[in-house]
Design a protein around this motif. Structure first.
Motif, mmCIF file in Angstrom:
data_model
loop_
_atom_site.group_PDB
_atom_site.id
_atom_site.type_symbol
_atom_site.label_atom_id
_atom_site.label_comp_id
_atom_site.label_asym_id
_atom_site.label_seq_id
_atom_site.Cartn_x
_atom_site.Cartn_y
_atom_site.Cartn_z
ATOM 1 N N GLU A 1 0.878 -1.187 -0.065
ATOM 2 C CA GLU A 1 0.041 0.047 -0.107
ATOM 3 C C GLU A 1 0.743 1.446 -0.054
ATOM 4 O OE1 GLU A 1 -2.160 0.585 3.681
ATOM 5 O OE2 GLU A 1 -0.555 0.932 4.902
ATOM 6 N N TYR A 2 2.220 1.140 0.291
ATOM 7 C CA TYR A 2 2.827 2.655 0.884
ATOM 8 C C TYR A 2 3.026 3.388 -0.341
ATOM 9 C CZ TYR A 2 7.784 1.497 0.224
ATOM 10 O OH TYR A 2 8.994 1.473 -0.424
ATOM 11 N N GLN A 3 3.238 3.173 -1.535
ATOM 12 C CA GLN A 3 3.515 3.875 -2.347
ATOM 13 C C GLN A 3 2.326 4.623 -3.212
ATOM 14 O OE1 GLN A 3 6.331 4.863 -3.425
ATOM 15 N NE2 GLN A 3 8.213 3.331 -3.492
ATOM 16 N N PRO A 4 2.348 5.788 -3.359
ATOM 17 C CA PRO A 4 3.305 6.793 -3.152
ATOM 18 C C PRO A 4 3.051 7.665 -1.909
ATOM 19 C CG PRO A 4 1.722 7.774 -4.587
ATOM 20 C CD PRO A 4 1.207 6.299 -4.095
ATOM 21 N N LEU A 5 1.993 7.411 -1.015
ATOM 22 C CA LEU A 5 1.763 8.430 -0.106
ATOM 23 C C LEU A 5 2.148 7.829 1.511
ATOM 24 C CD1 LEU A 5 -1.452 9.754 -1.490
ATOM 25 C CD2 LEU A 5 0.666 10.595 -1.607
ATOM 26 N N GLY A 6 2.876 6.763 1.462
ATOM 27 C CA GLY A 6 3.360 6.209 2.657
ATOM 28 C C GLY A 6 2.375 5.256 3.462
ATOM 29 N N PRO A 7 2.853 4.862 4.675
ATOM 30 C CA PRO A 7 2.181 3.937 5.557
ATOM 31 C C PRO A 7 0.706 4.338 5.872
ATOM 32 C CG PRO A 7 4.109 4.282 6.478
ATOM 33 C CD PRO A 7 3.905 5.244 5.400
#
Lengths: 439, 439
Positions: free
Chosen positions: A253-259
């Motif tokens: 999930e973390y790309q592109p806005l982070g965890p």
């Protein structure tokens, strides 16, 4: 926050004798704050730990034990949320600490009057010490960033911004709970390298993160910033923080806005907040490895160089379901030290507000996982098991790559040193329940 | 939330005649909620818009205009923070809407008794409608994600997870303010492609983002999740959201944990929350382009396919300092429509809680920038100016690649359609002040 005063004197002893044994986390030099309620009581209230006891500030605020001019401070500190007390700033915090230190000392004339305000820690329930408006999690261990980066991006473990920017991100405030939190293994979208499409399933790579939490005291207005030399006066104190993480959810999930959902299912903090004032004797010089860039001017002061680091020893322990069933003690997984952090508390605060972001009383900053330079000092299972490839052997014959249902993780932290009193943070525990498969 | 009832009847007219002119955002079919105070009053309170007036719910709650069984609902809706009212759930929201719709209709016997509860919108001050515990920002426009992705990652504009995961991240709650927010241009670490090292400076690439906000009504317990077919019953309503962004700060800081200081200096929302019930007539079928994967089962229902989309027309306007000085009207920069969103409101709620994350009454979800498929429908200056490379020409001769000091951005939104009443969100305005260079 660095100045020592009579409350730090290592020679002080309390008439609460359990505070004097040299191993209890709460000697008279500590005096941390929490919110609790005594068994059978409905009302939560502020308290200060001393040995195995708590000074019940609600009861104290209704007495005449302390001087009348402390009344407004005491009333704020007695509330079921410490935000108002936190907002009062260092002189208020310090004056209450000073008065309690004197009243709790061996030989104090106030002993008889203060004794009825004590509650046994064994008979209380804790809750979050304040309303946490916003939770920000930093990423201050270069060792953790490098180790994790090498798993997610083998070619590019440490990104070019790391040594310039105290990397941080907004976290979820609603799912933070106090020590003792039990939560189901989270579900999420998982996609293994060989899967054609993702699917919803319980996380298979559930992990802890060994962090410290930093509570903001007085805040700043939106549009203003907090300069480095003022930053520590905005910090009330620190606690232990387990920032549980689902590594497989995160990877997808973390790309592109982070965890996001990889973190927001639970975060657990210790009930006691050790004030920055109590930590003053354990400050250390802060420096960077030769060849690393110096912090930009807005993140740099002489004071930060001379005493920006804090010598706080940290430890992670695991008690599996099997151990619990056999009443076996938790086993140590790793130890590290907050003094290894690449960024200091003051730098986190100054950076966070440099864009005009308003910090508010009770806001929580996480330091990010505190891993040390050696593999044994890893602050997460992801690192200890080298991305799940190398199981960790436990003394009872069990192994772990990630956490299993029924596992309890315990974080502990303390300060000591030559000629100094040992002073601790208590502990934070959290337990993983089986996933809820009703979806 | 999709069922139509008598409150949606396009034939209804109000005895507040300004509500009936066909252009006012607040006809009797709308009845949105806000928190406000009348000029000269200290106390904020809940209100419902009708034409150019507001029904003052605090005054109404002290009267006997509405039936006694509505009293608890009315008292909650009259508070200076709507969280308690939001927590009551759809039947409470709906019953108050129903009673107000009847009382405000032409010919209502309650007109004379209700009239003293009205306040002119021209004479009030708004504040945030509730305590926003957590703010989550999604990224639901595939057009925006592709356009921005192509600027940051030309080789890889749309990441492989985009069509599977409703991408979102935790935002900053403390810096959200109501329409009219004025804030200094943020400082941050900037590093141009040719700079050897970063430096602290005011953002040169300051931008707006055209978003909708979604307010959570009743929440869920930590460890539980909200299924798709229950998701909309947890949503109180929607507003307009300008998620200001500093693109240059973002470009340098966002790897690997996402945007942080690039966003946390200000976010502005419209004062009025249009309920999901009011939006029922404007629901549309929701489908994906041929060849795109279908949502995973936990993000899929028949109802979502049949009516998951919402036909909400959106517009961005700019009024520069020069225009203000000459009393020139704001100019339109772009228009788009929320029906283009790749993920629906129900999908955002279901995804957010699938890991057990607890949503709480008053939590705000942002939809992410709502850009349409064509360049003219870009929801940010970053897209309109193609990453700052192609200045936008304004009718008065000025140009913009990013925002300048003194610029005011205005977002508007409304619904209409054949045989339907026009119903609007009001507007959200925000103005950029010069940077504060005191650091």
């Amino acid at each position: 926050m660095l100045k020592l005063n009579e409350t730090h004197d290592p020679g002080l002893r309390s008439w609460v004798t359990s505070a004097n044994d040299g191993v209890n986390d709460f000697p008279i030099q500590n005096l941390p704050f929490a919110v609790f309620r005594p068994e059978g009581s409905v009302e939560f209230r502020g308290g200060v730990a001393i040995g195995d006891q708590i000074v019940d500030l609600l009861v104290l605020s209704k007495s005449d034990v302390l001087p009348a001019q402390l009344r407004p401070t005491l009333v704020a500190a007695a509330k079921p949320e410490l935000n108002d007390f936190m907002a009062m700033g260092p002189s208020a915090w310090s004056s209450l600490r000073f008065a309690l230190s004197r009243a709790l000392r061996q030989g104090s004339e106030l002993e008889a009057k203060l004794r009825p305000c004590l509650v046994d820690q064994a008979n209380v329930e804790y809750k979050l010490p304040c309303r946490i408006g916003d939770f920000t999690d930093f990423y201050t261990s270069v060792h953790h960033a490098t180790a994790v980066g090498s798993l997610f991006r083998p070619d590019n473990p440490l990104l070019p911004n790391y040594k310039w920017v105290p990397i941080g991100y907004h976290g979820r405030a609603s799912s933070i709970a106090v020590s003792g939190q039990e939560f189901p293994r989270p579900l999420g979208q998982l996609k293994g390298p060989d899967d054609e499409t993702p699917s919803l399933a319980p996380s298979k790579r559930l992990d802890y993160e060994l962090e410290m939490g930093i509570f903001i005291g007085s805040g700043n207005e939106l549009g203003s910033s907090i300069a480095m030399d003022e930053a520590e006066s905005h910090v009330f104190g620190m606690c232990l923080l387990n920032d549980w993480s689902a590594r497989d959810i995160q990877a997808w999930e973390y790309q592109p806005l982070g965890p996001f959902l990889a973190k927001s299912f639970a975060s657990t903090i210790s009930p006691w907040i050790v004030t920055l004032e109590a930590l003053a004797p354990y400050r250390r010089a802060f420096s960077r490895p030769a060849g690393d860039p110096q912090p930009l001017p807005y993140l740099s002061t002489e004071q930060n160089k001379n005493a920006g680091a804090m010598d706080i020893k940290l430890e992670v322990l695991l008690q599996t379901k099997n151990m619990q069933a056999k009443a076996e003690a938790p086993v140590s997984l790793s130890r590290s030290n907050f003094s290894e952090s690449y960024w200091t508390v003051a730098q986190m605060v100054a950076h966070h507000s440099v864009n005009g972001c308003n910090l508010q009383p009770g806001d929580l900053l996480g330091t990010g996982t505190q891993s040390g330079p050696s593999h044994e000092e890893s602050g997460s299972m992801l690192e200890l098991s080298r991305g799940g490839k190398q199981p960790v052997q436990l003394p009872n014959g069990e192994t772990r790559t990630f956490l299993e249902d029924g596992d309890t993780i315990i974080l502990r932290g303390y300060c000591d040193g030559p000629g100094l009193i040992r002073l601790g943070f208590g502990e934070v525990t959290g337990t993983i329940l089986p996933a809820q498969l009703n979806c």
